[in-house]
Design an enzyme around this catalytic site. Structure first.
Site, PDB file in Angstrom:
ATOM      1  N   TYR A 136       2.270  -4.206   6.546  1.00 29.54           N
ATOM      2  CA  TYR A 136       3.029  -3.979   5.309  1.00 29.54           C
ATOM      3  C   TYR A 136       3.387  -5.311   4.662  1.00 29.54           C
ATOM      4  CZ  TYR A 136       6.525  -3.796   1.970  1.00 29.54           C
ATOM      5  OH  TYR A 136       7.168  -4.023   0.807  1.00 29.54           O
ATOM      6  N   GLU A 173      16.360  -6.266  -5.445  1.00 28.62           N
ATOM      7  CA  GLU A 173      14.960  -6.619  -5.196  1.00 28.62           C
ATOM      8  C   GLU A 173      14.251  -6.787  -6.539  1.00 28.62           C
ATOM      9  OE1 GLU A 173      12.835  -3.778  -2.886  1.00 28.62           O
ATOM     10  OE2 GLU A 173      10.985  -4.911  -2.912  1.00 28.62           O
ATOM     11  N   ASP A 231      11.368  -7.127   5.908  1.00 33.02           N
ATOM     12  CA  ASP A 231      11.267  -5.671   5.852  1.00 33.02           C
ATOM     13  C   ASP A 231      10.420  -5.176   7.026  1.00 33.02           C
ATOM     14  OD1 ASP A 231      10.434  -3.386   3.096  1.00 33.02           O
ATOM     15  OD2 ASP A 231      10.982  -3.011   5.178  1.00 33.02           O
ATOM     16  N   ARG A 283      12.095 -12.752   0.406  1.00 41.16           N
ATOM     17  CA  ARG A 283      11.652 -11.927   1.520  1.00 41.16           C
ATOM     18  C   ARG A 283      10.341 -12.507   2.028  1.00 41.16           C
ATOM     19  NH1 ARG A 283       9.310  -5.828   1.091  1.00 41.16           N
ATOM     20  NH2 ARG A 283       7.384  -7.003   0.770  1.00 41.16           N
ATOM     21  N   GLU A 339      15.688   2.739   0.731  1.00 45.94           N
ATOM     22  CA  GLU A 339      14.850   2.869  -0.467  1.00 45.94           C
ATOM     23  C   GLU A 339      14.255   4.270  -0.569  1.00 45.94           C
ATOM     24  OE1 GLU A 339      12.127  -0.333   0.420  1.00 45.94           O
ATOM     25  OE2 GLU A 339      10.510   1.098   0.636  1.00 45.94           O
ATOM     26  N   GLU A 351      15.416  -5.192   6.940  1.00 44.28           N
ATOM     27  CA  GLU A 351      15.344  -3.916   6.213  1.00 44.28           C
ATOM     28  C   GLU A 351      14.518  -2.869   6.948  1.00 44.28           C
ATOM     29  OE1 GLU A 351      13.490  -4.362   2.404  1.00 44.28           O
ATOM     30  OE2 GLU A 351      13.234  -2.212   2.179  1.00 44.28           O
ATOM     31  N   HIS A 368       9.919  -2.116   7.652  1.00 40.76           N
ATOM     32  CA  HIS A 368       9.237  -0.968   7.046  1.00 40.76           C
ATOM     33  C   HIS A 368       9.119   0.241   7.969  1.00 40.76           C
ATOM     34  CE1 HIS A 368       6.604   0.742   3.886  1.00 40.76           C
ATOM     35  NE2 HIS A 368       7.269  -0.120   3.142  1.00 40.76           N
ATOM     36  N   TRP A 386       4.198   4.248   8.142  1.00 40.53           N
ATOM     37  CA  TRP A 386       3.568   3.126   7.430  1.00 40.53           C
ATOM     38  C   TRP A 386       4.614   2.157   6.915  1.00 40.53           C
ATOM     39  CZ3 TRP A 386       3.939   1.638   2.184  1.00 40.53           C
ATOM     40  CH2 TRP A 386       3.145   0.528   1.887  1.00 40.53           C
ATOM     41  N   ARG A 429      20.039   0.752   0.143  1.00 40.52           N
ATOM     42  CA  ARG A 429      18.929   0.355  -0.733  1.00 40.52           C
ATOM     43  C   ARG A 429      18.577   1.419  -1.772  1.00 40.52           C
ATOM     44  NH1 ARG A 429      15.872  -3.339  -1.615  1.00 40.52           N
ATOM     45  NH2 ARG A 429      13.873  -2.736  -0.694  1.00 40.52           N
TER      46      ARG A 429
END
Ligand code: CS2
Ligand code: MG
Length: 402
Positions: free
Chosen positions: A159, A339, A210, A147, A262, A236, A212, A402, A283
């Site tokens: 991030y 991951e 990602d 990643r 996630e 992601e 995020h 965030w 995820r």
């Protein structure tokens, strides 16, 4: 086999971890991860005050019934705190059952569907050049999937970029750090990163990114389109998933593979995403989605729609979660990737484990159970330290993701 005791162990070897340890009258014990980054003490109380008293005396072999008891028996069901607590109990009970059978946990699930578990590591840098060099370091370490996250010109923080290149830990401070975000700057910059990486490393290495949760659906669609030529393994959290339907707009505009979940804690967070094939990877994790019992259900449902599992595995998920996840990963027919954000040596010493990394893959090992233990004496040396994830505001002060 009766549950005689269950204790909640809080330790902070560099970052906070919460572990539930269940003891039985057979002398067997099992452990489960109960860590929820920035809200650890909420799970500690949920377990100590509302779950543990209900476990004593129950048959430890009745994993499904205990799961149903903790899920249906809680009127205010679902949510990250509840499902992390349920997950910890579930994981500990699977650990005990596998130890009672003197088998590695994956054998109880159905045996291995593969010999090793493909993982991805995290390369990050303050700028494209540093990130590109970091990707090279991960290639040299043997990673097949990496990643890449880079700093954004004009933004002081973003991030996934940290001073520590190996152990990324976003939580800090006794109040959340406030970062400033600007999506247009981000959207202009990320394609340049992957253009650089593909030119330097070619297309044999899997690259991931990602976003995020920050882009809107339209911005996410635009980002996915702009990255198509770089053939990412996945993009992601490309937009917040509370509105699962939002991914339909993204999906209509890009073929870049999409991964999300996630932060999901039950199948109801992703059932529409899966059945409408709006994503390619889910995820969800052992620690935050109700344990092995529920994550297995999510993964089986996903397999009906050719969606694969790509569980979260950041530093703030303990080695106990990683160990349990690898047993699920090596069994699961529709496994995608795991991951693997490494833990520090300090953390690994508190959590001795059987899993091992080589040549871009992890193997759970063949110790009975999930193969991870906790050194309680050592754990006691690291008291809890409040630490919060940052928050984001746009440049005009508007609160953002965030
Ligand atoms: C990230 C995490 O690993 C990832 O994909 O989204 O680092 C996430 O920010 C943290 O786990 C939050 O605690
Ligand atoms: Mg993520």
């Amino acid at each position: 086999m009766k549950i005689t005791n269950a204790k909640v162990i809080v330790t902070c070897p560099g970052r906070n971890f919460v572990t539930l340890k269940i003891e039985t009258d057979d002398g067997l014990t099992g452990i489960g991860d109960a860590t929820l980054n920035g809200r650890e003490l909420a799970v500690v109380s949920y377990l100590r005050d509302h779950v543990v008293p209900c476990l004593i005396g129950r048959d430890a072999h009745r994993i499904e019934d205990i799961w149903q008891y903790l899920y249906r028996g809680c009127y205010w069901r679902r949510g990250p705190v509840t499902m992390t607590a349920v997950a910890a109990v579930d994981t500990a009970l699977w650990d005990i059952k596998a130890k009672a059978a003197s088998m590695p946990l994956y054998q109880l699930l159905g045996g291995r569907s593969r010999d090793r578990v493909l993982v991805y590591g995290h390369a990050n840098g303050r700028d494209i050049e540093e990130t590109s060099d970091e990707v090279g370091r991960y290639v040299e370490m043997g990673y097949k999937a990496i990643r890449a996250q880079t700093g954004i010109p004009g933004l002081s923080a973003t991030y996934g970029v940290s001073s520590d290149k190996m152990y990324y830990e976003p939580a800090n401070g006794t109040v959340p750090e406030e970062n400033v975000w600007d999506t247009p700057k981000y959207l202009r910059h990320v394609p340049q990163l992957f253009d650089t990486l593909r030119k330097r490393y070619g297309f044999d290495v899997h690259l991931l990114h990602d976003a995020h949760h920050r882009p809107t659906p339209q911005e996410a669609a635009s980002l996915g389109k702009s990255l198509e030529e770089y053939r990412l393994f996945w993009l992601e959290d490309v937009t917040p998933a509370e509105n699962q339907e939002a991914f339909r707009l993204v999906r209509q505009h890009t073929t870049t593979p999409l991964a999300v979940g996630e932060v999901f804690n039950s199948i109801w967070d992703c059932n529409q995403l899966i059945q409408n094939q709006l994503i390619d990877y889910v995820r969800a994790t052992v620690v935050h989605a109700g344990g092995i019992t529920h994550l297995r259900r999510i993964a089986d449902y996903a397999s009906l729609y050719q969606v694969r599992l790509g569980s979260h595995g950041a530093t703030d998920l303990s080695p106990v979660c990683m160990g349990a996840a690898l047993h699920l990963d090596i069994w699961l027919p529709n496994f995608g990737i795991q991951e693997y954000m490494r833990h520090t040596e300090e953390t690994d010493t508190v959590f001795p484990h059987a899993y091992s990394f080589s040549d871009g893959y992890l193997h759970p090992g063949d110790a009975p159970g999930h193969g991870v233990e906790i050194d309680e004496t050592l754990a006691a040396k690291y008291p809890y330290k409040p630490a919060y994830l940052p928050i984001n505001r746009l440049e005009d002060g508007t609160m953002w993701n965030w």
